[in-house]
Write an enzyme that holds these catalytic residues in place. Structure first.
Site, PDB file in Angstrom:
ATOM      1  N   ARG A  64       0.896  -1.142  -0.203  1.00 26.64           N
ATOM      2  CA  ARG A  64       0.096   0.008   0.026  1.00 26.64           C
ATOM      3  C   ARG A  64       0.976   1.345  -0.023  1.00 26.64           C
ATOM      4  O   ARG A  64       0.328   2.222  -0.116  1.00 26.64           O
ATOM      5  CB  ARG A  64      -0.944   0.112   1.236  1.00 26.64           C
TER       6      ARG A  64
ATOM      7  N   TRP B 240       2.876   6.103   2.077  1.00 24.80           N
ATOM      8  CA  TRP B 240       2.952   6.497   0.707  1.00 24.80           C
ATOM      9  C   TRP B 240       2.695   7.975   0.636  1.00 24.80           C
ATOM     10  O   TRP B 240       1.791   8.572   0.966  1.00 24.80           O
ATOM     11  CB  TRP B 240       1.896   5.847  -0.205  1.00 24.80           C
TER      12      TRP B 240
END
Ligand code: M6R
Length: 615
Positions: free
Chosen positions: A27, A75
Site C-alpha cells: 500500500r 506513501w
C-alpha cells in the site's frame, strides 16, 4: 495509500505489527514507523525506507516489549518521505499517538489556528495537525479520547483511516474511517486493526469492516463500541467470517508476489467461473445480477469506469459486450468521468471495475453515477471493499489477494467475470443458439488449462527478456480484442522496469509511432490467428522494413509471422474474444523478467502503491 496496523491484547504487539506492516507494504513503502506501549511509556521508532529498515532501527533504538502497538507504512502525500514525516505522530503533550491513511484537505487552516493557540509542529504532515486537533479538543472540552476524536473529525475535510491511543489510558485504541479502508479483527479479548485483513488472518477469522463515517472505541475487556461520526448514533457491528487463508498472502516459494500471481491465473480464472459457468446445463449463474437483469437488458448503454489495469479490462469488455450482447458500451477513466459533467441517465448502467475496491477516483465516479440515477454494478476482487459496498449490485472476481503492485491475475479474472456477464445477457437476448452457447461455455472452461500451456513459454520468455532488457523504449501493438492487451503490456513494462513503453492499435502505427521505429526499437505485436491476422501481418512487414525488432505473440502452429518476426511466443488456439486471457500471459512474464534483470523492485515499484485512495 499507506497501510496501518494496530494491536491491543495479551500478546507481544511488536511482531504482530511488524509482520502486518510487511503484508501491507504493497500500500505504500517510502517510510515506516511503529509505537509500542510497554506498560510505562511509549517507545516510538520511525524511518524513511522499508519495513525491513524499520526493523533494524527499532531493534537497536527502542524497547520492543508491550501489548499495545500501532504501525504505519507510508506513501507520501503531505511532506517528503523522511524520518520526521513518517508516522506515528505524537501530539504536543506526548500523550496521544496516531497513525493515519488518507489526506486531511483543510489541514493548513487548522494548523494556523493551532499555532495561534501555541501548538508547534515537527513534520510537514496533515496527520500531525490532526492529532493535535484531537488533543486540543480533548483538553478544551474535557472529554474522553473517543469523544475528542469524534468532535475533531467533524471539523476536518478529507479522507482518513486512523488509529489513535492515549498513553494515559492504554487499554483503549480509537479508530475511525472515511474513504480509506479499516478492518478490526476480533480475537479472544484481543483486537487487531489493519487496512485489510491480511495482518491478522492467522489470529482470527472474525472481522468488522468499518463503514465510512464510522468510528470504534476498542477497549480491552469490553465490547467494541461503534458510532457514527456525524450524528453520534450507535452503529451495530456486522461481524464477518473471513474466508482468506494464510497461504494466499505468502509467496509460496516464488521470488516475488507478481510471479506467484501470474502463475496463479489458471486457478484464479477457474475460481472466477466456479459455480457460475455451468456448461453442461448451458447456464451462466450470477447471483449478483439475477434480480437486476432488466436494468441491463433495458439499458441504453453501459458505461464502464475504472483506472489503470482495470480500465484496460474495461476496454476488453467493451469489445465483448458489443460483440456478444450487442449493448453499446463506453469506457471511461474514472478520474475524467467524475470531473467532466458527464451525461448520465436512469437508463444507463455503470460498471465500476476495481481490484482493490478502494480506488478514490472510481469510488467518486460511482457516487456521481448514483446521484444521477444510474444503476451501478461493481466488479471487485477485495470482498467487503468500499466499491463493493457502494454499488447497487456486483460480482466478485475471486482472484484471491493480489499483493504485487502490478496487477496480473486481477486483469484476467476481471475479463472472465465480464465475459460471463456478457454471455448471460446475450443468452437472455437470444443472440446465441443453445449449441453456440454451449460451445462458448465449453471453450471458456478450457481457458485455465490453456493459460497453463501459455505459462510453459516462461524459459523462452526469459531468453527474450535478456535480449531486450536494456531497451529504452518499446512499442506494443494489437488490434480488436488485443488492442487493450497491448496497452496493458506496455503499462506492465513501464511500471515495474521503468522502460518507456507505448501501446497502440496496430493500424494506428502508421499515423505517427512508425516514425520511432529503427533497429533499436523492440515492437511487441499480438498476432493471433483470428481477427485481422492478415492486417497485423502487414503491420509486421512495415516494422520489418524499417528494421524494428519484432517479438510476436502468435497462435500455436503459426507459419507466416514466424518467418518475419525476430522472436515468436506461442499461445494455444481459442475463440477470438477469449484471446486476451492468453495473450496477456507472455507480456506479464516478459515485463517481470526484464524488471528482475534490471534489478528493479518488482513487487514494490517506485512511486506506486497498490490501492490509490487519493485523487
Ligand atoms: O484497485 P484498482 O483496480 O481500482 O486499481 C486501479 C489501478 O490503480 C491499478 O490497476 C494500477 O494501474 C496497477 N498498478 C496496474 O498494474
Amino acid at each position: 495509500m499507506c497501510g496501518i496496523v494496530g494491536y491491543i491484547g495479551h500478546r507481544d504487539a511488536y511482531p504482530i505489527v511488524i509482520k502486518g506492516l510487511q503484508r501491507l507494504e504493497y500500500r505504500g513503502y517510502d517510510s515506516a514507523g511503529i509505537a509500542l506501549y510497554d506498560g510505562a511509556s511509549v517507545n516510538l521508532c520511525k524511518t524513511k525506507g522499508k519495513v525491513e529498515d524499520l526493523k533494524k532501527k527499532a531493534k537497536s533504538e527502542i524497547s520492543l516489549s508491550g501489548n499495545l502497538g500501532i504501525g504505519h507504512t507510508r506513501w507520501a502525500t503531505h511532506g517528503v518521505p523522511n524520518d520526521v514525516n513518517s508516522h506515528p505522530h505524537y501530539s504536543n503533550s506526548g500523550d496521544l499517538v496516531i497513525i493515519h491513511n488518507g489526506i486531511i484537505e483543510n489541514y493548513e487552516s487548522i494548523k494556523k489556528e493551532l499555532i495561534k493557540r501555541g501548538y508547534t509542529f515537527e513534520s510537514d504532515t496533515d496527520t500531525e495537525v490532526l492529532v493535535n486537533l484531537i488533543e486540543e479538543v480533548k483538553l478544551k472540552e474535557n472529554v474522553m479520547l473517543g469523544q475528542a476524536v469524534q468532535i475533531a473529525l467533524n471539523e476536518v475535510v478529507g479522507a482518513y483511516a486512523i488509529a489513535v491511543f492515549d498513553k494515559k489510558k492504554p487499554d483503549e485504541i480509537v479508530v475511525a474511517k472515511l474513504g480509506s479502508p479499516l478492518a478490526i479483527g476480533i480475537g479472544d479479548n484481543e483486537f487487531f486493526i489493519a487496512s485489510d485483513a491480511s495482518p491478522f488472518i492467522e489470529f482470527t477469522n472474525n472481522a468488522i469492516y468499518l463503514e465510512d463515517e464510522e468510528m470504534a472505541i476498542i477497549r480491552l475487556g469490553k465490547e467494541i463500541k461503534l458510532r457514527k461520526i456525524k450524528n453520534d448514533a450507535v452503529a451495530y457491528p456486522n461481524i464477518l467470517e473471513l474466508q482468506m487463508n494464510i497461504e494466499e498472502i505468502e509467496k509460496g516459494g516464488f521470488d516475488h508476489f507478481m510471479l506467484k500471481e501470474i502463475y496463479e491465473q489458471p486457478r484464479a480464472i477457474l475460481d472466477t467461473y466456479r459455480g457460475r459457468l455451468l456448461a453442461k446445463q448451458g447456464i451462466v449463474k450470477m447471483a449478483g445480477i439475477d434480480q437486476h437483469l432488466d436494468k441491463f437488458l433495458n439499458a441504453n448503454r453501459i458505461i464502464i469506469v475504472a483506472c489503470g489495469t482495470s480500465w484496460h479490462a474495461g476496454l476488453v469488455a467493451e469489445y465483448i459486450f458489443e460483440n456478444l450482447a450487442r449493448i453499446p458500451v463506453e469506457v471511461e477513466y474514472a478520474s475524467e468521468f467524475r470531473y467532466r459533467n458527464p451525461i448520465i441517465t436512469e437508463n444507463d448502467v455503470v460498471i465500476a471495475i476495481s481490484q482493490s475496491g478502494e480506488t478514490a477516483d472510481t469510488l467518486a465516479a460511482i457516487k456521481l453515477a448514483k446521484e444521477n440515477g444510474a444503476f451501478v454494478f461493481g466488479v471487485c476482487n477485495v470482498v467487503g471493499s468500499s466499491i463493493a459496498r457502494e454499488t447497487h449490485a456486483g460480482a466478485y472476481t475471486h482472484a484471491g489477494p493480489e499483493i504485487g503492485v502490478a496487477s496480473t491475475k486481477a486483469f484476467t479474472t476481471q475479463i472472465t467475470v465480464l465475459t460471463l456477464l456478457a454471455l448471460k445477457l446475450a443468452k437472455e437476448k437470444e443472440l446465441f443458439t443453445d449449441s453456440q452457447f454451449h460451445e462458448y461455455l465449453t471453450e471458456l472452461e478450457t481457458i485455465p488449462s490453456k493459460v497453463e500451456k501459455a505459462l510453459e513459454s516462461n524459459p523462452l520468455i526469459e531468453i527474450i527478456a535478456d535480449v531486450y532488457k536494456d531497451s529504452t523504449n518499446c512499442l506494443y501493438l494489437g488490434r480488436g480484442y488485443n488492442f487493450p492487451v497491448a496497452l496493458e503490456g506496455a503499462l506492465k513494462l513501464k511500471e515495474i522496469s521503468y522502460i518507456h513503453a507505448e501501446g497502440y492499435p496496430a493500424a494506428e502505427m502508421k499515423h505517427g509511432p512508425i516514425a520511432l521505429i529503427d533497429e533499436h526499437m523492440p515492437v511487441f505485436v499480438i498476432a493471433t490467428n483470428k481477427g485481422h491476422y492478415e492486417k497485423v501481418v502487414s503491420n509486421i512487414q512495415e516494422i520489418k522494413s524499417r528494421k524494428g525488432k519484432i517479438i510476436a505473440i502468435v497462435t500455436e502452429g503459426d507459419v507466416q509471422v514466424k518467418e518475419l518476426a525476430d522472436h515468436c511466443i506461442e499461445i494455444p488456439e481459442t475463440f477470438e474474444s477469449l484471446t486476451p486471457l492468453l495473450t496477456t500471459i507472455p507480456l506479464q512474464l516478459l515485463s517481470y523478467h526484464i524488471a528482475v534483470m534490471r534489478n528493479c523492485n518488482v513487487d514494490q515499484p517506485r512511486n506506486l502503491a497498490k490501492s490509490v485512495t487519493v485523487e
